[in-house]
Design an enzyme around this catalytic site. Structure first.
Site, PDB file in Angstrom:
ATOM      1  N   ASP A  67       0.812  -1.215   0.000  1.00 52.95           N
ATOM      2  CA  ASP A  67       0.000   0.000   0.000  1.00 52.95           C
ATOM      3  C   ASP A  67       0.846   1.266   0.000  1.00 52.95           C
ATOM      4  O   ASP A  67       2.061   1.212   0.174  1.00 52.95           O
ATOM      5  CB  ASP A  67      -0.974  -0.008   1.197  1.00 52.95           C
ATOM      6  CG  ASP A  67      -0.302  -0.387   2.527  1.00 52.95           C
ATOM      7  OD1 ASP A  67       0.935  -0.517   2.563  1.00 52.95           O
ATOM      8  OD2 ASP A  67      -1.025  -0.546   3.519  1.00 52.95           O
ATOM      9  N   ASN A 136      -7.142  -3.140  14.757  1.00 48.68           N
ATOM     10  CA  ASN A 136      -8.558  -3.422  14.476  1.00 48.68           C
ATOM     11  C   ASN A 136      -8.727  -4.591  13.493  1.00 48.68           C
ATOM     12  O   ASN A 136      -9.802  -4.811  12.961  1.00 48.68           O
ATOM     13  CB  ASN A 136      -9.264  -2.170  13.944  1.00 48.68           C
ATOM     14  CG  ASN A 136      -8.708  -1.694  12.609  1.00 48.68           C
ATOM     15  OD1 ASN A 136      -7.825  -2.330  12.030  1.00 48.68           O
ATOM     16  ND2 ASN A 136      -9.218  -0.584  12.104  1.00 48.68           N
ATOM     17  N   HIS A 138      -7.116  -4.968  10.560  1.00 55.26           N
ATOM     18  CA  HIS A 138      -6.933  -4.696   9.128  1.00 55.26           C
ATOM     19  C   HIS A 138      -5.620  -5.288   8.609  1.00 55.26           C
ATOM     20  O   HIS A 138      -4.697  -5.544   9.372  1.00 55.26           O
ATOM     21  CB  HIS A 138      -7.057  -3.199   8.819  1.00 55.26           C
ATOM     22  CG  HIS A 138      -5.918  -2.327   9.231  1.00 55.26           C
ATOM     23  ND1 HIS A 138      -6.099  -1.119   9.870  1.00 55.26           N
ATOM     24  CD2 HIS A 138      -4.581  -2.455   9.078  1.00 55.26           C
ATOM     25  CE1 HIS A 138      -4.923  -0.554  10.082  1.00 55.26           C
ATOM     26  NE2 HIS A 138      -3.987  -1.343   9.623  1.00 55.26           N
ATOM     27  N   GLU A 143      -9.408  -1.754   5.735  1.00 56.89           N
ATOM     28  CA  GLU A 143      -9.984  -1.520   7.060  1.00 56.89           C
ATOM     29  C   GLU A 143     -11.204  -2.433   7.245  1.00 56.89           C
ATOM     30  O   GLU A 143     -11.705  -3.004   6.264  1.00 56.89           O
ATOM     31  CB  GLU A 143     -10.408  -0.043   7.170  1.00 56.89           C
ATOM     32  CG  GLU A 143      -9.272   0.965   7.002  1.00 56.89           C
ATOM     33  CD  GLU A 143      -8.471   1.214   8.293  1.00 56.89           C
ATOM     34  OE1 GLU A 143      -8.493   0.356   9.204  1.00 56.89           O
ATOM     35  OE2 GLU A 143      -7.812   2.267   8.370  1.00 56.89           O
TER      36      GLU A 143
HETATM   37  C1  GLP Z   1      -0.586   0.194   8.723  1.00 48.97           C
HETATM   38  C2  GLP Z   1      -0.126  -0.530   7.459  1.00 48.97           C
HETATM   39  C3  GLP Z   1      -0.235  -2.042   7.621  1.00 48.97           C
HETATM   40  C4  GLP Z   1       0.438  -2.460   8.917  1.00 48.97           C
HETATM   41  C5  GLP Z   1      -0.257  -1.803  10.092  1.00 48.97           C
HETATM   42  C6  GLP Z   1       0.326  -2.209  11.443  1.00 48.97           C
HETATM   43  O1  GLP Z   1      -1.956   0.311   8.766  1.00 48.97           O
HETATM   44  N1  GLP Z   1      -0.876  -0.110   6.300  1.00 48.97           N
HETATM   45  O2  GLP Z   1       0.337  -2.686   6.500  1.00 48.97           O
HETATM   46  O3  GLP Z   1       0.393  -3.860   9.054  1.00 48.97           O
HETATM   47  O4  GLP Z   1      -0.134  -0.397   9.933  1.00 48.97           O
HETATM   48  O5  GLP Z   1       1.464  -1.437  11.746  1.00 48.97           O
HETATM   49  P1  GLP Z   1       2.495  -1.797  12.874  1.00 48.97           P
HETATM   50  O6  GLP Z   1       3.302  -2.925  12.380  1.00 48.97           O
HETATM   51  O7  GLP Z   1       3.316  -0.532  13.034  1.00 48.97           O
HETATM   52  O8  GLP Z   1       1.717  -2.126  14.091  1.00 48.97           O
END
Ligand code: GLP
Length: 254
Positions: A67, A136, A138, A143
């Site tokens: 993304d 959450n 995702h 989402e």
């Molecule tokens: C963002 C990214 C996801 C990632 C998530 C969790 O939303 N788009 O790809 O998995 O954050 O992030 P973290 O690893 O910092 O908890």
């Protein structure tokens, strides 16, 4: 589904490094899907180390990122392009021509998303997709409520995600409200998905993703449908499980 519960973040990163390294050694022209966020940073540091000290060769690897924020140029510090280059790609011998990250500044976003899907197909599909999970539930920027069959497209970020991100931006005008993200359907076509989670903050989401019914409200629960899902969680992220997971066998906790 192969679920490995390890002690902590370091152990999770070590195991994930073994999985990714083995994939690249076994198939030097692997197509790897990369994720951003805090979770895979330990893995990326170790991949750099494996490249520098153990000859891990990225020259034939093709990459696709999950993304990117809409409206941020790749050189912006908060863009996922900047994240990938500074945390991994600049430090290994990846061929820049084989790197794919959705373009947040694309003029025609719908057209760009279709092109991205085509590129994945032309590359022969993703062999190994690295995934984190949002608190959450995702995955990427899919989402809760995202269609489980969705493809690469533009998504509105939730108010919570926009608020969480605001602290990273000096100029509030630059805080993105939209992102381009591979769809849940796109992600699930990867031959193997490697889902990583660490810390108490992810425990509830991991329980819902693995032990509760499949639902679009928890996009990560779609891993239950995947024929080759590999999950590596640390003790804290596994703390809400009702079952003890041992290499694909779920046994009730005593
Ligand atoms: C963002 C990214 C996801 C990632 C998530 C969790 O939303 N788009 O790809 O998995 O954050 O992030 P973290 O690893 O910092 O908890």
């Amino acid at each position: 589904m192969l679920v490995e519960v390890v002690d902590d973040y370091e152990a999770m990163s070590d195991r994930a490094t073994e999985v990714v390294t083995e994939q690249i050694r076994k198939k030097p022209d692997s197509v790897i899907g990369f994720a951003t966020g805090g979770t895979p940073k330990g893995l990326y540091n170790r991949l750099i180390d494996a490249h520098e000290n153990r000859g891990l060769d990225f020259s034939k690897v093709t990459t696709f990122n999950l993304d990117e924020y809409v409206g941020l140029p790749p050189e912006h510090e908060q863009s996922y392009a900047h994240y990938m280059w500074s945390n991994l790609f600049d430090h290994v011998n990846v061929n820049p021509g084989r790197v794919h990250i959705p373009q947040g500044m694309a003029n025609d976003i719908d057209e760009h998303c279709q092109w991205y899907e085509r590129r994945i197909e032309e590359a022969g599909g993703i062999d190994l997709q690295i995934l984190g999970i949002g608190a959450n539930g995702h995955i990427a920027f899919n989402e809760p409520g995202s269609s489980l069959g969705s493809r690469t497209r533009i998504k509105t970020l939730t108010t919570k995600t926009v608020e969480d991100n605001a602290r990273f931006f000096d100029d509030p005008e630059m805080v993105p409200e939209y992102a381009i993200t591979m769809g849940v359907g796109t992600i699930m076509e990867a031959k193997t998905v490697l889902l990583l989670a660490s810390g108490e903050r992810k425990a509830q989401a991991m329980k819902k993703a693995l032990e509760e019914p499949l639902t679009a409200m928890v996009p990560a629960s779609m891993v239950q449908m995947h024929r080759s899902a590999h999950v590596i969680v640390d003790d804290e992220a596994a703390s809400q499980f009702d079952y003890r997971h041992h290499h694909g066998i779920a046994e009730p906790k005593d």
